[in-house]
Design a protein around this motif. Structure first.
Motif, PDB file in Angstrom:
ATOM      1  N   UNK A 138       0.836  -1.206   0.000  1.00 29.37           N
ATOM      2  CA  UNK A 138       0.000   0.000   0.000  1.00 29.37           C
ATOM      3  C   UNK A 138       0.866   1.249   0.000  1.00 29.37           C
ATOM      4  N   UNK A 139       1.897   1.262   0.848  1.00 25.10           N
ATOM      5  CA  UNK A 139       2.783   2.424   0.884  1.00 25.10           C
ATOM      6  C   UNK A 139       3.476   2.621  -0.458  1.00 25.10           C
ATOM      7  N   UNK A 140       3.892   1.524  -1.092  1.00 24.96           N
ATOM      8  CA  UNK A 140       4.569   1.641  -2.383  1.00 24.96           C
ATOM      9  C   UNK A 140       3.618   2.181  -3.448  1.00 24.96           C
ATOM     10  N   UNK A 141       2.394   1.640  -3.519  1.00 24.56           N
ATOM     11  CA  UNK A 141       1.440   2.127  -4.517  1.00 24.56           C
ATOM     12  C   UNK A 141       1.070   3.583  -4.256  1.00 24.56           C
ATOM     13  N   UNK A 142       0.952   3.948  -2.973  1.00 21.37           N
ATOM     14  CA  UNK A 142       0.614   5.331  -2.641  1.00 21.37           C
ATOM     15  C   UNK A 142       1.748   6.263  -3.057  1.00 21.37           C
ATOM     16  N   UNK A 143       2.980   5.875  -2.735  1.00 26.71           N
ATOM     17  CA  UNK A 143       4.123   6.720  -3.088  1.00 26.71           C
ATOM     18  C   UNK A 143       4.307   6.788  -4.601  1.00 26.71           C
ATOM     19  N   UNK A 144       4.112   5.671  -5.283  1.00 24.11           N
ATOM     20  CA  UNK A 144       4.243   5.691  -6.746  1.00 24.11           C
ATOM     21  C   UNK A 144       3.169   6.553  -7.385  1.00 24.11           C
ATOM     22  N   UNK A 145       1.952   6.521  -6.836  1.00 26.54           N
ATOM     23  CA  UNK A 145       0.899   7.386  -7.369  1.00 26.54           C
ATOM     24  C   UNK A 145       1.230   8.853  -7.135  1.00 26.54           C
ATOM     25  N   UNK A 146       1.739   9.153  -5.948  1.00 28.12           N
ATOM     26  CA  UNK A 146       2.136  10.537  -5.665  1.00 28.12           C
ATOM     27  C   UNK A 146       3.293  10.969  -6.570  1.00 28.12           C
ATOM     28  N   UNK A 147       4.270  10.076  -6.762  1.00 24.71           N
ATOM     29  CA  UNK A 147       5.401  10.405  -7.632  1.00 24.71           C
ATOM     30  C   UNK A 147       4.939  10.603  -9.063  1.00 24.71           C
ATOM     31  N   UNK A 148       4.016   9.745  -9.536  1.00 21.28           N
ATOM     32  CA  UNK A 148       3.513   9.899 -10.899  1.00 21.28           C
ATOM     33  C   UNK A 148       2.751  11.206 -11.054  1.00 21.28           C
ATOM     34  N   UNK A 149       2.019  11.595 -10.011  1.00 27.19           N
ATOM     35  CA  UNK A 149       1.307  12.871 -10.058  1.00 27.19           C
ATOM     36  C   UNK A 149       2.292  14.032 -10.125  1.00 27.19           C
ATOM     37  N   UNK A 150       3.364  13.940  -9.347  1.00 25.08           N
ATOM     38  CA  UNK A 150       4.370  15.011  -9.385  1.00 25.08           C
ATOM     39  C   UNK A 150       5.118  15.020 -10.713  1.00 25.08           C
ATOM     40  N   UNK A 151       5.373  13.853 -11.271  1.00 23.27           N
ATOM     41  CA  UNK A 151       6.048  13.819 -12.574  1.00 23.27           C
ATOM     42  C   UNK A 151       5.180  14.476 -13.645  1.00 23.27           C
ATOM     43  N   UNK A 152       3.884  14.261 -13.530  1.00 23.10           N
ATOM     44  CA  UNK A 152       2.986  14.926 -14.474  1.00 23.10           C
ATOM     45  C   UNK A 152       3.075  16.442 -14.321  1.00 23.10           C
ATOM     46  N   UNK A 153       3.136  16.911 -13.073  1.00 22.10           N
ATOM     47  CA  UNK A 153       3.290  18.346 -12.859  1.00 22.10           C
ATOM     48  C   UNK A 153       4.616  18.866 -13.371  1.00 22.10           C
ATOM     49  N   UNK A 154       5.685  18.077 -13.167  1.00 19.29           N
ATOM     50  CA  UNK A 154       6.989  18.490 -13.684  1.00 19.29           C
ATOM     51  C   UNK A 154       6.998  18.508 -15.203  1.00 19.29           C
ATOM     52  N   UNK A 155       6.338  17.509 -15.818  1.00 18.27           N
ATOM     53  CA  UNK A 155       6.277  17.484 -17.286  1.00 18.27           C
ATOM     54  C   UNK A 155       5.473  18.656 -17.815  1.00 18.27           C
ATOM     55  N   UNK A 156       4.414  19.017 -17.109  1.00 17.40           N
ATOM     56  CA  UNK A 156       3.628  20.190 -17.508  1.00 17.40           C
ATOM     57  C   UNK A 156       4.465  21.466 -17.409  1.00 17.40           C
ATOM     58  N   UNK A 157       5.181  21.606 -16.311  1.00 16.44           N
ATOM     59  CA  UNK A 157       6.034  22.787 -16.149  1.00 16.44           C
ATOM     60  C   UNK A 157       7.157  22.801 -17.168  1.00 16.44           C
ATOM     61  N   UNK A 158       7.718  21.616 -17.458  1.00 13.54           N
ATOM     62  CA  UNK A 158       8.784  21.548 -18.457  1.00 13.54           C
ATOM     63  C   UNK A 158       8.272  21.981 -19.823  1.00 13.54           C
ATOM     64  N   UNK A 159       7.065  21.565 -20.170  1.00 12.04           N
ATOM     65  CA  UNK A 159       6.492  21.995 -21.446  1.00 12.04           C
ATOM     66  C   UNK A 159       6.241  23.498 -21.450  1.00 12.04           C
ATOM     67  N   UNK A 160       5.775  24.028 -20.323  1.00  9.03           N
ATOM     68  CA  UNK A 160       5.547  25.474 -20.238  1.00  9.03           C
ATOM     69  C   UNK A 160       6.850  26.255 -20.429  1.00  9.03           C
ATOM     70  N   UNK A 161       7.917  25.800 -19.742  1.00  4.57           N
ATOM     71  CA  UNK A 161       9.210  26.471 -19.896  1.00  4.57           C
ATOM     72  C   UNK A 161       9.744  26.345 -21.311  1.00  4.57           C
ATOM     73  N   UNK A 162       9.566  25.170 -21.906  1.00  5.96           N
ATOM     74  CA  UNK A 162      10.051  24.961 -23.270  1.00  5.96           C
ATOM     75  C   UNK A 162       9.338  25.878 -24.247  1.00  5.96           C
ATOM     76  N   UNK A 163       8.023  25.996 -24.076  1.00  5.52           N
ATOM     77  CA  UNK A 163       7.266  26.883 -24.970  1.00  5.52           C
ATOM     78  C   UNK A 163       7.670  28.342 -24.771  1.00  5.52           C
ATOM     79  N   UNK A 164       7.893  28.733 -23.519  1.00  7.11           N
ATOM     80  CA  UNK A 164       8.305  30.111 -23.257  1.00  7.11           C
ATOM     81  C   UNK A 164       9.666  30.399 -23.875  1.00  7.11           C
ATOM     82  N   UNK A 165      10.611  29.460 -23.723  1.00  5.72           N
ATOM     83  CA  UNK A 165      11.930  29.664 -24.312  1.00  5.72           C
ATOM     84  C   UNK A 165      11.868  29.661 -25.830  1.00  5.72           C
ATOM     85  N   UNK A 166      10.986  28.830 -26.387  1.00  5.28           N
ATOM     86  CA  UNK A 166      10.862  28.776 -27.846  1.00  5.28           C
ATOM     87  C   UNK A 166      10.279  30.073 -28.385  1.00  5.28           C
TER      88      UNK A 166
END
Length: 417
Positions: A138-166
């Motif tokens: 349970x702890x592993x699935x919970x942490x992996x879900x939280x990590x996946x949610x944060x990775x999605x946020x990081x990917x969103x921010x990375x796309x935002x920064x990439x578009x701004x730089x472009x």
């Protein structure tokens, strides 16, 4: 430079911006997962815990059954009846009514009870092991879900920064301060960032589905409210009890030892006693009957089963030694990984702060024309990598805590089971 050569990059960036806006303006997530501690308290509803509990109930029921004495046998026999000559009809018949039972000599009942108790102890310790494993999963699935949610946020921010730089690069291309190649490279980076965002979204959905299924939640999880990635692991004492796997192996060894005694007792004669009443019709009289029956151990002395039980005991003993060594090595390794992960988290957090400052200065320098687009892209890539490394370090710390908690027989992060 002709305008027809400048429009494709600008149009591509506009499409990327529209795609990002569509992705971020979708339906809002309205079903956050319950807190981790609340889910741990509800682990008894999961199939793993329910199965272990049912097996324990079955073992305890077998202990109660082992105490029960065997049922007596009631027999009715008629002799010298319905024959010929003087035995015609039933007038000279002899009728016997007897009651026989197994005396359970040589400690048969006690040995049977000892085996049942040992098996119940094994089931009890195995249920503890299953509970620790379930809490770890349970702890592993919970942490992996939280990590996946944060990775999605990081990917969103990375796309935002990439578009701004472009966009900034395209502005420099318009002014003739950067070659057209920089705009094309920006378009490629924006497409790659968009692909990484789609991949992160798929990973997040899969992680949410795993958590929903294992925790037996009615509503699908669509966000994480609590955090495990930022929670500090539970301090553990230097001296801890044996690992649940070791306790299970010890109980299995004890049960195997008890079975040897059972098989040895089975090699001894099974004595049965009987008592009854016999009716003599010709004399109109009755008499008591009693007797003992003992099998002759001419062929079957249960030697094969005794040797098999002894071999099972040697196997259980060897398994116990192996489990002890593995548990001790795993505990040392888990503590080392936990300490290393804690240091890594501190180091990556420092790295993120440095990368953020470096990227901020690079943006200022690029807008002022003092830093090239290549250096800006390099600092942005370093920032994205630093943030992902910090997330990986936190996930590694959670996994190390899960491994150590499983060896200690407890729920990770001090949650009450």
């Amino acid at each position: 430079m002709p305008s027809s050569f400048r429009r494709p990059p600008r149009f591509a960036v506009g499409c990327a911006v529209a795609a990002l806006t569509a992705a971020l303006s979708g339906p809002a997530w309205a079903d956050p997962a319950p807190d981790y501690d609340a889910l741990v308290a509800r682990l008894s509803d999961t199939p793993l815990i329910a199965e272990a509990g049912a097996l324990l109930d079955a073992a305890e029921a077998r202990v109660r059954q082992a105490h029960v004495r065997p049922n007596p046998v009631l027999g009715l026999e008629a002799e010298n009846a319905f024959g010929s000559g003087p035995f015609e009809g039933y007038k000279n018949a002899e009728t016997s009514l007897n009651l026989s039972t197994d005396l359970e000599l040589w400690g048969r009942r006690g040995a049977r009870v000892d085996v049942a108790r040992a098996e119940a102890a094994t089931a009890s310790r195995r249920s503890t092991l299953v509970a620790a494993d379930a809490a770890g999963r349970l702890a592993l699935y919970y942490a992996e879900a939280e990590a996946a949610d944060r990775r999605f946020g990081l990917a969103t921010e990375a796309l935002t920064l990439t578009l701004a730089d472009t966009r900034a690069a395209l502005a420099l291309v318009e002014e003739g301060r950067e070659p057209l190649l920089r705009g094309i490279e920006g378009q490629t980076e924006a497409a790659a960032a968009r692909a990484r965002l789609d991949e992160a979204q798929a990973e997040r959905d899969a992680a949410f589905a795993r958590l929903t299924g294992f925790a037996m939640l009615v509503q699908p999880v669509t966000s994480i409210g609590d955090t495990l990635l930022d929670r500090m692991p539970t301090p553990v004492a230097a001296e801890t009890s044996a690992a649940p796997a070791v306790l299970v192996a010890e109980a299995e060894r004890e049960a195997a030892d008890r079975r040897i005694a059972v098989e040895r007792i089975r090699a001894r004669p099974d004595v049965r006693a009987s008592i009854g009443v016999r009716r003599f019709e010709a004399e109109d009289a009755t008499a008591l009957t009693f007797g003992l029956s003992v099998p002759l151990p001419l062929f079957d002395r249960n030697r094969g089963n005794v040797e098999a039980a002894q071999a099972d005991f040697r196997a259980a003993d060897a398994r116990l030694r192996g489990v002890r060594q593995e548990a001790e090595a795993d505990r040392v390794a888990a503590r080392a990984r936990l300490g290393s992960a804690a240091s890594r988290v501190s180091a990556t957090d420092t790295g993120v702060s440095s990368a953020e400052e470096a990227y901020r200065l690079s943006r200022i320098g690029a807008e002022a024309g003092r830093i090239s687009q290549l250096e800006l892209r390099s600092s942005r890539a370093a920032l994205i990598a630093a943030r992902n490394a910090a997330l990986d370090a936190r996930l590694a710390r959670v996994r190390a805590e899960i491994d150590l908690a499983r060896l200690d027989g407890r729920a990770p992060f001090g949650a009450a089971q």
